[in-house]
Design a protein around this motif. Structure first.
Motif: not given
Length: 545
Positions: A101-104, A130-132, A161-163
């Motif tokens: 989900l990174g970069g969405t 993962r990664g929003w 979430r990203v963190d």
């Protein structure tokens, strides 16, 4: 007779001087950055039995050593193997099965990715992602579960979430975790919307759901760990600190290392559960060439992006909260006391200025003054100016992630305000305290590539070379400081500076060859640098060719 003996002695000496030592590999005609204390740059080195046996100029190395594997570097730049001083390798590797989900740029984009994955794997009962980061969206409020409930009523949704400090789940996930609007979890938060649980869980509240996840089969775990390792080798990582591991995770990686399938050198930071503490305090330090266990990873607070970081004063953009500590102060104090007594290293996650103040104060209580315990503050992200000196007073090592600064710079001042932002991501101020700064990425929170961190540390810019002049450029690191932070100083933070972190005689032959010289190339091109080869213990583990 005497003359004959003299002639024989001269012949023996001449013969012995002409003999060259046979080594496993000999590299020459390169630009070798040793990254030692003197920061020497030379051209050649010899490897035998997994270690550097000699480092020097071409003439010295070629005159004294020979090998069936003699390699002309053709002026290519060579550096010690990159060490990620703070990562989550185990979590990253197992997460390779999840939806990225990174970069969405919107919640709708997340939904599209989830639907595509669900169509490809309809049998999966859990849908993981993962990664929003809501800060990257036009509407930067936390999302809610309503759409997830409608589209995926029969799957458990867990979107991290990203963190890693917030999760979005659906009604099925909340029911499984036993969470509702009235639930209260110490060190965690359940975000409400219109009086009901929105599906967003913060920090300790996440565990109520994550503990219900089905176990991944052993062979699948191994497969994912090897995939994660291959990704590390491709970007030049030969060693890393894996923050927050349990006993079974450490033992799985140790078994794979003994089998020689997992070759990554790992500095394990133990999760301080009662089971883990009882076991490792009983065992004492564990040290092999690939695995080192002698530290505990403590979570002081949460993340700035999810407003879980603990601040002295309220958040500027949400004055109703200061964030929170993840345990009570007495718990941190008791951990410090026993970790010191058992001669382990204490490494505590501290983002907010209150968390940094509390934990450095506890460290000072037990360390008392100058020492060589090498206790660390992980992230050291927002530190009051009056607290920075405690790092020097008690020899506390700051372990920072330069890409956090360039990821957060768009919204950090909104959270912190004009005054607090001045002592956030203050790497030069922290470096001055002990003359050492450990650099890492915190992947998968940030990108796995250590060269992105190098660029962020030196230029204080993101991947688009923004902003001009750099974010808070007064805290940029020199290239020498940045390289030492991801090699020699990172090794020091793991009590391993005698065996890795620089290209020197007697150390493990861990090194990388790049396609351009990061010590000279203009900052705008640093992130385009490619790893040509990665070597661990004199074995080539990656080649771009």
């Amino acid at each position: 007779m005497r003359n004959n003996l003299l002639l024989l002695l001269l012949l023996v000496l001449s013969f012995s001087c002409s003999q060259k030592e046979e080594v496993d590999y000999l590299f020459y005609n390169g630009k070798v950055y040793q990254a030692n204390e003197e920061f020497k740059v030379t051209g050649a080195f010899a490897i035998k039995n997994s270690r550097f046996v000699a480092v020097g100029n071409d003439q010295d190395i070629l005159n004294h050593y020979e090998s069936a594997h003699t390699i002309d570097l053709a002026k290519a730049p060579v550096y010690p193997g990159f060490i990620d001083g703070h990562a989550h390798f185990y979590r990253y590797s197992l997460g390779l099965r999840d939806v990225d989900l990174g970069g969405t740029k919107s919640f709708n984009e997340i939904i599209e990715r989830l639907q595509k994955h669900a169509e490809e794997y309809p049998e999966e009962e859990w849908l993981l992602g993962r990664g929003w980061d809501q800060n990257d969206w036009d509407n930067n409020e936390f999302p809610d579960r309503d759409t997830l409930d409608l589209l995926f009523p029969n799957k458990v949704i867990m979107l991290t979430r990203v963190d890693g400090h917030a999760v979005l789940t659906n009604k099925k996930g909340l029911d499984l975790a036993g969470i509702n609007a009235q639930s209260r979890i110490p060190g965690g938060e359940i975000i409400l919307k219109n009086g009901k649980a929105s599906g967003v869980l913060i920090d300790n509240a996440i565990y109520a759901l994550s503990k219900e996840m089905p176990e991944i089969p052993l062979e699948r775990k191994k497969e994912l760990l090897l995939k994660g390792q291959a990704n590390c080798f491709e970007v030049g990582i030969t060693s890393l600190a894996d923050a927050g591991l349990d006993k079974d995770q450490i033992e799985l990686m140790s078994t794979m290392q003994k089998e020689r399938s997992l070759k990554m050198r790992t500095y394990a930071m133990i999760n301080p559960s009662e089971e883990n503490m009882n076991y490792y305090f009983g065992q004492g330090h564990i040290k092999t060439d690939q695995m080192h266990v002698r530290s505990f990873k403590i979570y002081g607070d949460g993340a700035l992006g999810s407003r879980g970081a603990c601040l002295v004063e309220p958040y500027t953009d949400m004055p109703t909260t200061n964030g929170f500590l993840l345990s009570d102060i007495g718990r941190f104090d008791s951990l410090a006391k026993i970790i010191l007594a058992k001669d382990f290293q204490m490494n505590t996650h501290c983002i907010g200025d209150s968390a940094n103040r509390v934990i450095t104060g506890i460290y000072g209580k037990y360390l008392k003054g100058k020492n060589d315990k090498r206790w660390r503050i992980e992230h050291a992200q927002v530190v009051k100016r009056s607290d920075i000196s405690k790092f020097g007073l008690y020899n506390i090592l700051p372990s920072v992630q330069p890409t956090h600064a360039t990821s957060d710079m768009y919204w950090a001042e909104e959270r912190l305000g004009k005054e607090r932002i001045e002592t956030a991501y203050a790497y030069q101020e922290l470096l001055k305290q002990n003359g050492k700064l450990i650099l890492g990425s915190d992947f998968p929170v940030e990108d796995i590539n250590p060269l992105f961190g190098f660029h962020a540390a030196v230029a204080r810019q993101d991947g688009n070379n923004y902003p001009d002049g750099g974010f808070q450029s007064e805290n940029a690191l020199s290239r020498e400081e940045a390289l030492k932070g991801m090699t020699l100083w990172a090794a020091y933070g793991q009590f391993e500076e005698a065996e890795k972190g620089s290209i020197e005689k007697g150390k493990f032959a861990d090194f990388v060859i790049l396609d351009q010289d990061i010590m000279e190339v203009e900052p705008g091109r640093m992130r385009r640098t490619q790893v040509m080869q990665t070597w661990i213990g004199g074995e080539k583990v990656y080649s771009a060719e």
